[in-house]
Design a protein around this motif. Structure first.
Motif, PDB file in Angstrom:
ATOM      1  N   ILE A   1     -57.430  91.174 -44.055  1.00  0.00           N
ATOM      2  CA  ILE A   1     -57.084  90.156 -45.055  1.00  0.00           C
ATOM      3  C   ILE A   1     -56.334  90.813 -46.206  1.00  0.00           C
ATOM      4  O   ILE A   1     -56.668  91.911 -46.632  1.00  0.00           O
ATOM      5  CB  ILE A   1     -58.364  89.499 -45.627  1.00  0.00           C
ATOM      6  N   SER A   2     -55.310  90.140 -46.721  1.00  0.00           N
ATOM      7  CA  SER A   2     -54.665  90.590 -47.950  1.00  0.00           C
ATOM      8  C   SER A   2     -53.918  89.409 -48.569  1.00  0.00           C
ATOM      9  O   SER A   2     -54.069  88.260 -48.115  1.00  0.00           O
ATOM     10  CB  SER A   2     -53.738  91.774 -47.700  1.00  0.00           C
ATOM     11  N   GLY A   3     -53.108  89.702 -49.597  1.00  0.00           N
ATOM     12  CA  GLY A   3     -52.503  88.623 -50.369  1.00  0.00           C
ATOM     13  C   GLY A   3     -51.031  88.386 -50.140  1.00  0.00           C
ATOM     14  O   GLY A   3     -50.419  87.599 -50.867  1.00  0.00           O
ATOM     15  N   LEU A   4     -50.425  89.070 -49.152  1.00  0.00           N
ATOM     16  CA  LEU A   4     -49.012  88.892 -48.803  1.00  0.00           C
ATOM     17  C   LEU A   4     -48.087  89.108 -49.996  1.00  0.00           C
ATOM     18  O   LEU A   4     -47.003  88.540 -50.080  1.00  0.00           O
ATOM     19  CB  LEU A   4     -48.767  87.517 -48.171  1.00  0.00           C
ATOM     20  N   ALA A   5     -48.522  89.926 -50.955  1.00  0.00           N
ATOM     21  CA  ALA A   5     -47.668  90.257 -52.103  1.00  0.00           C
ATOM     22  C   ALA A   5     -46.829  91.475 -51.762  1.00  0.00           C
ATOM     23  O   ALA A   5     -46.989  92.101 -50.709  1.00  0.00           O
ATOM     24  CB  ALA A   5     -48.537  90.531 -53.329  1.00  0.00           C
ATOM     25  N   TYR A   6     -45.914  91.831 -52.657  1.00  0.00           N
ATOM     26  CA  TYR A   6     -45.158  93.070 -52.505  1.00  0.00           C
ATOM     27  C   TYR A   6     -46.119  94.258 -52.440  1.00  0.00           C
ATOM     28  O   TYR A   6     -47.246  94.192 -52.901  1.00  0.00           O
ATOM     29  CB  TYR A   6     -44.211  93.282 -53.691  1.00  0.00           C
ATOM     30  N   GLY A   7     -45.667  95.376 -51.937  1.00  0.00           N
ATOM     31  CA  GLY A   7     -46.432  96.607 -52.018  1.00  0.00           C
ATOM     32  C   GLY A   7     -47.522  96.735 -50.976  1.00  0.00           C
ATOM     33  O   GLY A   7     -47.314  96.441 -49.794  1.00  0.00           O
ATOM     34  N   ILE A   8     -48.697  97.164 -51.413  1.00  0.00           N
ATOM     35  CA  ILE A   8     -49.799  97.470 -50.500  1.00  0.00           C
ATOM     36  C   ILE A   8     -50.192  96.264 -49.662  1.00  0.00           C
ATOM     37  O   ILE A   8     -50.475  96.396 -48.457  1.00  0.00           O
ATOM     38  CB  ILE A   8     -51.016  97.999 -51.280  1.00  0.00           C
TER      39      ILE A   8
END
Length: 365
Positions: A147-154
């Motif tokens: 799971i993650s936030g689909l933002a730039y970077g990590i």
């Protein structure tokens, strides 16, 4: 139509997640909330006249907007996961401030046995990206949902690495499913729809306003068994996610960085203040989560002539009559202070007598 009323309930001003859950329990469903009389609603514990007035004032408007949303979700084959449904994420349901409605496009099962959130700064370094990829590759042996936030970077790199190593991955968004932010991740998002998915608690036409991101972070934390912070500044969103995860009693892990590096300050702070486990790789995560030896035959060894302290013996006796217990329960039943209990538990773990489980629960080996 239940979906219509479920969506409409989220649109009544003043009816937040906690109030909505009270209404659902008292009225036995969202449709019943809209059909109940004013007199009956006022009598519900914790529901005052102000909320009831809001419900009756905005009822028609909410139902009209909800009808348009029903058309949208049907057109794009979006699943609506309501708080009372069996396929609502079970980990998220445990959280007191979980949303009563989430919108989901994808193929991944949100209730798989293992879920890991990987988060970090938008301005990731080569070091952070390399560590992120290495952790994801090693975790692939226990096949967690990432799971993650689909933002730039990590965040983006966590999703990409998961896809590369054959793992399902879900992005939690801070806006409706009629758009994508950042737009440069459109190709990545399309890949994820076939090997994971996209999830949000925001309706269509919701733009990615700044205040939506901390709210998004609570869903990331709530969906996961473990939250891994790879790189993050002291004021970054990754630290907010870690704080929320700790409040949900999730295990938090942090990758240390060099002293003075801006995007390692947050990770080092989490470790320094005992808000996260220090990790050097995914093996540390698997060990602490109890996922290390799943592919190996388990050998039970008798511990002969083990001499326990009085505190250790008290805790062992409690665990013998309980399948598992939290440190709070152990302190309550043994009369030990949290400091003494933590010390005794660590000693028992080193002796191989107990095991620390996800959620900071303990059980005998």
């Amino acid at each position: 139509m239940s979906v219509l009323h479920e969506i409409a309930l989220t649109l009544i001003p003043g009816v937040g997640h906690a109030t909505g859950k009270k209404l659902l329990v008292a009225c036995d469903g969202a449709q019943a909330v809209f059909e109940e009389s004013r007199r009956a609603l006022v009598k519900i514990d914790g529901i005052g006249e102000a909320i009831v007035n809001q419900l009756f004032t905005f009822r028609d408007q909410a139902l009209e907007r909800a009808a348009a949303e029903v058309e949208f979700v049907n057109k794009y084959k979006i699943r609506t996961l309501f708080y009372t449904q069996s396929d609502y994420p079970k980990r998220l349901r445990e959280c007191v401030d979980s949303p009563i409605m989430i919108y989901y496009r994808g193929t991944a099962d949100l209730n798989v046995p293992k879920v890991v959130a990987i988060v970090g700064t938008r301005r990731s370094t080569d070091y952070g990206r390399d560590v992120c990829r290495a952790i994801t590759e090693s975790l692939s042996s226990v096949t967690p949902l990432i799971i993650s936030g689909l933002a730039y970077g990590i965040d983006s790199y966590a999703h990409k690495s998961a896809l590369d190593f054959g793992l399902q991955t879900v992005g939690v968004l801070a806006h409706g499913l009629d758009r994508l932010y950042p737009s440069s991740n459109k190709g990545l998002a399309q890949r994820m729809l076939g090997q994971g998915g996209l999830l949000t608690d925001y309706m269509s036409q919701t733009i990615p306003d700044r205040e939506n991101f901390p709210t998004r972070n609570r869903i990331i934390a709530g969906l996961a068994d473990a939250v891994v912070v790879v790189e993050g500044s002291l004021r970054g969103g990754a630290l907010i996610t870690a704080e929320i995860a700790n409040s949900y009693n999730r295990d938090v892990f942090s990758v240390p960085g060099r002293i003075g590096d801006e995007y390692s300050e947050g990770c080092n702070y989490l470790i320094k203040t005992n808000r996260a486990h220090l990790i050097q790789g995914a093996d540390d995560i698997k060990y602490i989560m109890g996922w290390s030896d799943e592919s190996k035959p388990k050998v039970q060894q008798q511990k002969l002539m083990v001499v326990l302290s009085a505190d250790e013996e008290a805790l062992v006796n409690i665990l013998q009559s309980n399948d598992e217990a939290s440190i709070d329960k152990l302190c309550s039943m043994s009369g030990l202070t949290p400091t003494k209990a933590a010390s005794a538990l660590l000693s028992l773990e080193f002796q191989g007598l107990i095991r620390c489980l996800p959620g900071k629960m303990y059980k005998l080996k």
